[in-house]
Design an enzyme around this catalytic site. Sequence first.
Site, PDB file in Angstrom:
ATOM      1  N   ARG A 153       0.581  -1.368   0.091  1.00  0.00           N
ATOM      2  CA  ARG A 153      -0.101   0.124   0.123  1.00  0.00           C
ATOM      3  C   ARG A 153       0.381   1.087  -0.098  1.00  0.00           C
ATOM      4  O   ARG A 153       0.390   2.209  -0.705  1.00  0.00           O
ATOM      5  CB  ARG A 153      -0.985   0.158   1.034  1.00  0.00           C
ATOM      6  CG  ARG A 153      -2.413   0.876   0.865  1.00  0.00           C
ATOM      7  CD  ARG A 153      -3.295   0.474   1.977  1.00  0.00           C
ATOM      8  NE  ARG A 153      -2.433   0.787   3.357  1.00  0.00           N
ATOM      9  CZ  ARG A 153      -3.004   0.675   4.686  1.00  0.00           C
ATOM     10  NH1 ARG A 153      -4.446   0.340   4.931  1.00  0.00           N
ATOM     11  NH2 ARG A 153      -2.287   1.199   6.230  1.00  0.00           N
TER      12      ARG A 153
ATOM     13  N   LYS B 133      -2.624   6.691   1.172  1.00  0.00           N
ATOM     14  CA  LYS B 133      -2.318   7.153   2.747  1.00  0.00           C
ATOM     15  C   LYS B 133      -1.806   8.186   2.304  1.00  0.00           C
ATOM     16  O   LYS B 133      -0.115   8.075   2.376  1.00  0.00           O
ATOM     17  CB  LYS B 133      -1.846   5.629   3.162  1.00  0.00           C
ATOM     18  CG  LYS B 133      -2.256   6.085   5.024  1.00  0.00           C
ATOM     19  CD  LYS B 133      -1.998   4.550   5.771  1.00  0.00           C
ATOM     20  CE  LYS B 133      -1.441   4.902   7.106  1.00  0.00           C
ATOM     21  NZ  LYS B 133      -3.521   5.258   7.906  1.00  0.00           N
TER      22      LYS B 133
ATOM     23  N   GLU C 222     -16.182   6.653   4.788  1.00  0.00           N
ATOM     24  CA  GLU C 222     -14.921   6.254   5.755  1.00  0.00           C
ATOM     25  C   GLU C 222     -15.337   7.205   6.831  1.00  0.00           C
ATOM     26  O   GLU C 222     -15.734   8.429   6.916  1.00  0.00           O
ATOM     27  CB  GLU C 222     -13.678   5.987   5.189  1.00  0.00           C
ATOM     28  CG  GLU C 222     -12.878   6.916   5.107  1.00  0.00           C
ATOM     29  CD  GLU C 222     -11.865   5.828   4.673  1.00  0.00           C
ATOM     30  OE1 GLU C 222     -10.906   4.520   5.194  1.00  0.00           O
ATOM     31  OE2 GLU C 222     -10.964   6.438   3.775  1.00  0.00           O
TER      32      GLU C 222
HETATM   33  N1  PLP Z   1      -9.143   4.464   7.105  1.00  0.00           N
HETATM   34  C1  PLP Z   1      -7.818   5.802   6.965  1.00  0.00           C
HETATM   35  C2  PLP Z   1      -8.760   7.060   6.154  1.00  0.00           C
HETATM   36  C3  PLP Z   1      -6.884   5.134   7.297  1.00  0.00           C
HETATM   37  O1  PLP Z   1      -5.639   6.357   7.640  1.00  0.00           O
HETATM   38  C4  PLP Z   1      -6.881   4.046   7.833  1.00  0.00           C
HETATM   39  C5  PLP Z   1      -5.616   3.492   9.179  1.00  0.00           C
HETATM   40  O2  PLP Z   1      -4.383   3.424   8.429  1.00  0.00           O
HETATM   41  C6  PLP Z   1      -7.607   2.988   7.509  1.00  0.00           C
HETATM   42  C7  PLP Z   1      -8.904   3.313   6.999  1.00  0.00           C
HETATM   43  C8  PLP Z   1      -7.594   1.908   8.086  1.00  0.00           C
HETATM   44  O3  PLP Z   1      -6.327   0.957   7.737  1.00  0.00           O
HETATM   45  P1  PLP Z   1      -5.464  -0.141   8.212  1.00  0.00           P
HETATM   46  O4  PLP Z   1      -6.593  -1.252   8.902  1.00  0.00           O
HETATM   47  O5  PLP Z   1      -4.976  -0.677   6.609  1.00  0.00           O
HETATM   48  O6  PLP Z   1      -5.107   0.503   9.306  1.00  0.00           O
HETATM   49  C1  COI Z   2      -4.031   3.891  11.381  1.00  0.00           C
HETATM   50  O1  COI Z   2      -4.648   3.640  11.596  1.00  0.00           O
HETATM   51  O2  COI Z   2      -2.280   3.281  11.404  1.00  0.00           O
HETATM   52  C2  COI Z   2      -3.808   5.324  11.089  1.00  0.00           C
HETATM   53  O3  COI Z   2      -2.697   5.387  10.554  1.00  0.00           O
HETATM   54  C3  COI Z   2      -5.185   6.171  11.633  1.00  0.00           C
HETATM   55  C4  COI Z   2      -5.175   7.335  11.494  1.00  0.00           C
HETATM   56  C5  COI Z   2      -4.355   7.174  13.186  1.00  0.00           C
HETATM   57  C6  COI Z   2      -4.656   8.396  10.945  1.00  0.00           C
END
Ligand code: PLP
Ligand code: COI
Length: 339
Positions: free
Chosen positions: A81, A183, A219
Amino acid sequence: MSKNIDWSNLGFGYMPTDCSFVSNFKNGAWDEGELTTDHNIVLNECAGVFQYAQTVFEGLKAYTTKDGDIVTFRPDLNASRLADSARRLKIPPYDEAKFIEAVKKVVLANADYVPPYGSGATLYIRPYIMGTNAVIGVKPADEYQFRILVTPVGPYFKGGAKPISIRVCDYDRAAPHGTGNIKAGLNYAMSLYAIVEAHEQGFDENMYLDAATRTKVEETGGANFIFIKGNKLITPKSNSILPSITRRSLCIVAEKYLGMEVEHREVFFDEVKDMDECGLCGTAAVISPVGRINDHGKDIFLPSGMTEMGPVCTKLRETLTGIQMGTIEAPEGWIVKIK
Ligand code: PLP
Ligand code: COI
């Protein structure tokens, strides 16, 4: 020796640890990288990251298992990612295998900061890449820095598993063909005005709807949604939300471990009132239950209530954290041992 930290009372905050990982991109190539004890970065005032926000990041965690191992969860998905995010902002991607090696190296060097099993805390790992040389015309930088900082953290929302209140947000987080699916720091800058306003109004988070029609659930600023309806796990599908690794993992957990049906599809806001449970999922959030959704003054209360997490979200959370902490057998390749 584990550091003398009050692990059980940690919030989601930053503290410097022994070292970070740093690698630089110059003359068309990434160097080998090394650990550094310097937690400050000195850059030219005109660096791409400062002027045009050319920066992308990741978030994952290291856990101490029941057996005392230090492990991390699906870092290959963070590696790919981050590379996707980088390509979208014209940043040279960091090699995915080297990303995993760098994660291992920096966690190992900070092993004393990995919270003990059962403490409720974890070591948050934040890899990121930024444009470092001076750019004044709008264009990608030529030089970049990749860093990984680590910091021990507790729950993202105060109160841990207590249901939160959120509001439907009138600001958009991401455009239909924009950068919502990567991200990038810029997506989070976009969300700051809205999150401060939400907090001022007494809400913990924002529910963003799709920018084009404002009828579909996207989200929050930092987590994907999951909904429970009967024996079904329903998660919103959209090109402008971040493909959460937690959400993708929970879909597998629900189907393979809990015998649930899984639907990854567009979710209309109109359907939300008929759901049994709602949660936010992400690395930081794990699963945080949502008890109340305020739509312009009109409340939707989830039947799971405002005092504790609903039964299905609880089962999902326990199974996922059991896999991460080594008490439940993980699918092949999900757990990467560091020590
Ligand atoms: N959506 C956003 C906007 C985020 O910043 C995050 C955090 O990483 C997630 C979803 C959740 O992603 P993950 O489960 O890969 O941490
Ligand atoms: C994460 O869950 O790793 C995120 O980046 C979410 C938040 C702290 C921005």
